[in-house]
Design an enzyme around this catalytic site. Structure first.
Site, short mmCIF file in Angstrom:
data_model
loop_
_atom_site.label_atom_id
_atom_site.label_comp_id
_atom_site.label_asym_id
_atom_site.label_seq_id
_atom_site.Cartn_x
_atom_site.Cartn_y
_atom_site.Cartn_z
N GLY A 67 20.58 -9.65 -37.16
CA GLY A 67 20.29 -11.08 -36.96
C GLY A 67 21.11 -11.69 -35.83
O GLY A 67 20.61 -12.51 -35.06
N GLU A 93 11.35 -5.45 -6.58
CA GLU A 93 11.63 -4.43 -5.55
C GLU A 93 10.84 -3.14 -5.81
O GLU A 93 11.33 -2.03 -5.61
CB GLU A 93 13.13 -4.20 -5.40
CG GLU A 93 13.79 -5.49 -4.91
CD GLU A 93 15.17 -5.36 -4.35
OE1 GLU A 93 15.51 -4.28 -3.84
OE2 GLU A 93 15.92 -6.36 -4.41
N PRO A 150 1.09 -14.23 -3.19
CA PRO A 150 0.24 -14.33 -4.37
C PRO A 150 -0.66 -13.10 -4.55
O PRO A 150 -0.90 -12.67 -5.66
CB PRO A 150 -0.59 -15.59 -4.08
CG PRO A 150 0.28 -16.41 -3.18
CD PRO A 150 1.10 -15.44 -2.38
N GLY A 168 1.91 -8.13 -3.81
CA GLY A 168 3.19 -7.76 -4.41
C GLY A 168 3.39 -6.28 -4.24
O GLY A 168 4.10 -5.82 -3.34
N SER A 169 2.65 -5.51 -5.06
CA SER A 169 2.70 -4.05 -4.92
C SER A 169 1.94 -3.60 -3.68
O SER A 169 2.39 -2.73 -2.93
CB SER A 169 2.07 -3.39 -6.16
OG SER A 169 2.88 -3.65 -7.28
N ARG A 219 16.27 -0.71 -3.74
CA ARG A 219 15.96 -0.11 -5.05
C ARG A 219 17.19 0.56 -5.67
O ARG A 219 17.33 0.60 -6.89
CB ARG A 219 14.79 0.87 -4.90
CG ARG A 219 13.50 0.11 -4.68
CD ARG A 219 12.35 0.95 -4.21
NE ARG A 219 11.21 0.07 -3.92
CZ ARG A 219 10.13 0.41 -3.24
NH1 ARG A 219 10.02 1.64 -2.77
NH2 ARG A 219 9.17 -0.46 -3.03
N SER A 228 7.69 -0.18 -11.74
CA SER A 228 7.85 1.23 -12.15
C SER A 228 6.65 2.05 -11.68
O SER A 228 6.79 3.22 -11.30
CB SER A 228 7.98 1.31 -13.67
OG SER A 228 9.19 0.70 -14.06
N1 COS Z 1 10.23 4.27 4.95
C1 COS Z 1 9.64 4.12 6.14
N2 COS Z 1 8.33 3.95 6.30
C2 COS Z 1 7.56 3.93 5.19
C3 COS Z 1 8.11 4.10 3.91
C4 COS Z 1 9.51 4.26 3.82
N3 COS Z 1 10.13 4.39 2.65
N4 COS Z 1 7.12 4.03 3.00
C5 COS Z 1 5.98 3.84 3.69
N5 COS Z 1 6.27 3.77 5.02
C6 COS Z 1 5.34 3.60 6.12
C7 COS Z 1 4.37 4.78 6.24
O1 COS Z 1 4.93 5.81 7.03
C8 COS Z 1 3.18 4.14 6.91
O2 COS Z 1 3.40 3.99 8.31
P1 COS Z 1 2.60 4.89 9.39
O3 COS Z 1 1.16 4.76 9.06
O4 COS Z 1 2.99 4.27 10.67
O5 COS Z 1 3.13 6.27 9.20
C9 COS Z 1 3.19 2.73 6.33
O6 COS Z 1 4.50 2.49 5.87
C10 COS Z 1 2.20 2.53 5.22
O7 COS Z 1 2.46 3.51 4.25
P2 COS Z 1 1.36 3.95 3.20
O8 COS Z 1 0.09 4.33 3.90
O9 COS Z 1 1.99 4.96 2.33
O10 COS Z 1 1.11 2.58 2.46
P3 COS Z 1 0.43 2.25 1.10
O11 COS Z 1 -0.37 1.02 1.27
O12 COS Z 1 -0.25 3.45 0.52
O13 COS Z 1 1.66 1.80 0.14
C11 COS Z 1 3.69 1.75 -1.02
C12 COS Z 1 2.88 2.35 0.13
C13 COS Z 1 2.89 1.62 -2.30
C14 COS Z 1 4.84 2.70 -1.24
C15 COS Z 1 4.22 0.36 -0.55
O14 COS Z 1 3.15 -0.53 -0.35
C16 COS Z 1 5.20 -0.26 -1.50
O15 COS Z 1 6.38 0.14 -1.55
N6 COS Z 1 4.78 -1.29 -2.25
C17 COS Z 1 5.64 -2.03 -3.12
C18 COS Z 1 6.31 -3.12 -2.36
C19 COS Z 1 7.36 -3.77 -3.18
O16 COS Z 1 8.38 -3.20 -3.46
N7 COS Z 1 7.07 -5.03 -3.56
C20 COS Z 1 8.00 -5.81 -4.24
C21 COS Z 1 8.33 -6.93 -3.34
S1 COS Z 1 9.96 -7.09 -2.90
S2 COS Z 1 10.76 -7.90 -4.51
#
Ligand code: COS
Length: 380
Positions: free
Chosen positions: A340, A363, A128, A131-132, A243, A366
């Site tokens: 239509g 996943e 909840p 997500g992001s 993705r 955007s």
């Molecule tokens: N592959 C491997 N490790 C990754 C990675 C990747 N593609 N992206 C991030 N990480 C690792 C980082 O290296 C970091 O680990 P270390 O501190 O040990 O180096 C850790 O993950 C956290 O990364 P970061 O500090 O960049 O995290 P953020 O909170 O800034 O967020 C994003 C990173 C925004 C990219 C991530 O939270 C994300 O992808 N969010 C969306 C999730 C998603 O897709 N939700 C939909 C649900 S599934 S339907």
């Protein structure tokens, strides 16, 4: 760019195309209306090998490359994006994740069933309030020695009701932040594991989306994936490949709508001629075709990067960002070309337009893809 499609790639693409036309087209409107899961069709997809395409042959998978997978995803998505999301989650999140990071015992016990479609899997990260912002996991998995106790709620889980096995991400040690997160395999039916009501969605209505509730669920330690604290990396690595699958889904939705619009423009007459002879329509088709080709290049490039063991975080994010935008724009225009009739379910394009929207959300939205892309290009 030369993608060198082999005879095998073409065979796989054609097999998926034939299957979609023969088995998915019939009833797709009714399944969407009634929010009915394509149970029989998914079973057949499993038998034909579409549910574990990239997984090791040793565990019942197809041992195919990512390009084969995206070719098949595109074809299935042209006809039925609800079936293709089941395929995408099972292939690139669940099977790939287990095949790449699971223990031999986990693969033997779970992967062999998932690759053949005997069982379906789900990937459970979103919550909840996470997500992001995926590092903010509220679901906890407390270490009790030989097992963990799992508590929390997951949201918007694809295959939520139909799955047998769930890959669940949870926080074990909050002080360690994302390094204290783990991923677990949880089985349907375990005590304390409850499946919430089915979501009533705008699109991909044939797919099965639920919340999941974990109430003191006992998870054996051998069901943790990887070392302690590997869960967040597991989720990120797995989603990076996922993705590419969703990008292929978006590409397929766009291509499906475009094909319908092109066909319609050759049949429908207005002002004494087929509407394709009006520049207003012909230019729309020209734009759609160009956008789809550009999206296809990005999707194939990301698949090729993964197959060549190059980093695909950037190319996968670009493919998803662009292909999902194209899916939205092309499907809206396809409805417009149909006039239509485009607003009527029978012509399929309104469903494709509704289905397209989710590809900009799940996943990684955007906006998340833009975070991934901008971080990657700015560190170069
Ligand atoms: N592959 C491997 N490790 C990754 C990675 C990747 N593609 N992206 C991030 N990480 C690792 C980082 O290296 C970091 O680990 P270390 O501190 O040990 O180096 C850790 O993950 C956290 O990364 P970061 O500090 O960049 O995290 P953020 O909170 O800034 O967020 C994003 C990173 C925004 C990219 C991530 O939270 C994300 O992808 N969010 C969306 C999730 C998603 O897709 N939700 C939909 C649900 S599934 S339907």
């Amino acid at each position: 760019m030369d993608f060198n499609l082999t005879e095998e790639h073409i065979m796989i693409r054609d097999a998926a195309r034939d299957f979609a036309k023969a088995e998915l087209l019939d009833g797709v409107i009714e399944r969407d209306n009634e929010q009915r899961f394509p149970t029989e069709q998914i079973k057949k997809m499993g038998e034909l090998g579409f549910l574990g395409m990239m997984a090791s042959t040793e565990y019942g998978g197809g041992g195919m490359d990512t390009l084969s997978y995206v070719l098949a995803m595109e074809e299935i998505s042209k006809i039925d994006a609800s079936a293709s999301v089941v395929m995408s989650v099972n292939n690139s999140l669940v099977c790939w994740g287990l095949d790449t990071y699971g223990s031999p015992e986990q693969k033997e016990k779970y992967l062999t069933k998932l690759t053949t479609g005997e069982s379906i899997g789900a990937f459970c990260l979103s919550e909840p309030e996470a997500g992001s912002d995926a590092t903010s996991q509220k679901t906890t998995a407390i270490d009790k020695g030989d097992h963990y106790i799992l508590n929390g709620t997951k949201n918007w889980i694809t295959n939520g009701g139909t799955s047998d096995f769930y890959l669940v991400i949870a926080q074990t040690d909050r002080e360690k932040k994302h390094r204290g997160i783990n991923a677990f395999i949880v089985e349907k039916g375990w005590e304390g594991f409850e499946i919430g009501p089915k979501e009533d969605k705008l699109g991909i209505r044939g797919s099965d989306t639920h919340s999941l509730i974990f109430n003191d669920v006992k998870v054996p330690k051998e069901n943790r994936i990887g070392e302690d604290g590997f869960g967040f990396k597991f989720a990120m690595k797995t989603l990076a490949g996922g993705r590419i699958g969703i990008a292929a889904q978006a590409l397929g939705i766009a291509a499906g709508a475009y094909e319908l619009a092109k066909k319609y423009s050759k049949e429908r007459k207005a002002f004494g001629t087929e509407i394709m002879n009006h520049q207003a329509i012909a230019f729309k088709l020209a734009d759609m075709h160009t956008q789809i080709e550009a999206a296809r290049m990005l999707v194939y490039k990301a698949a090729r990067d993964k197959d060549n063991h190059e980093n695909y975080d950037l190319s996968g994010a670009m493919a998803k960002l662009y292909a999902s935008q194209v899916a939205m724009e092309v499907t809206v225009e396809a409805v417009q070309v149909h006039g239509g009739n485009g607003f009527v379910k029978e012509y399929h394009v309104e469903r494709l337009m509704r289905d397209a929207k989710i590809t900009q959300i799940y996943e990684g939205t955007s906006e998340i893809q833009k975070i991934v892309i901008s971080r990657a290009i700015l560190k170069e």
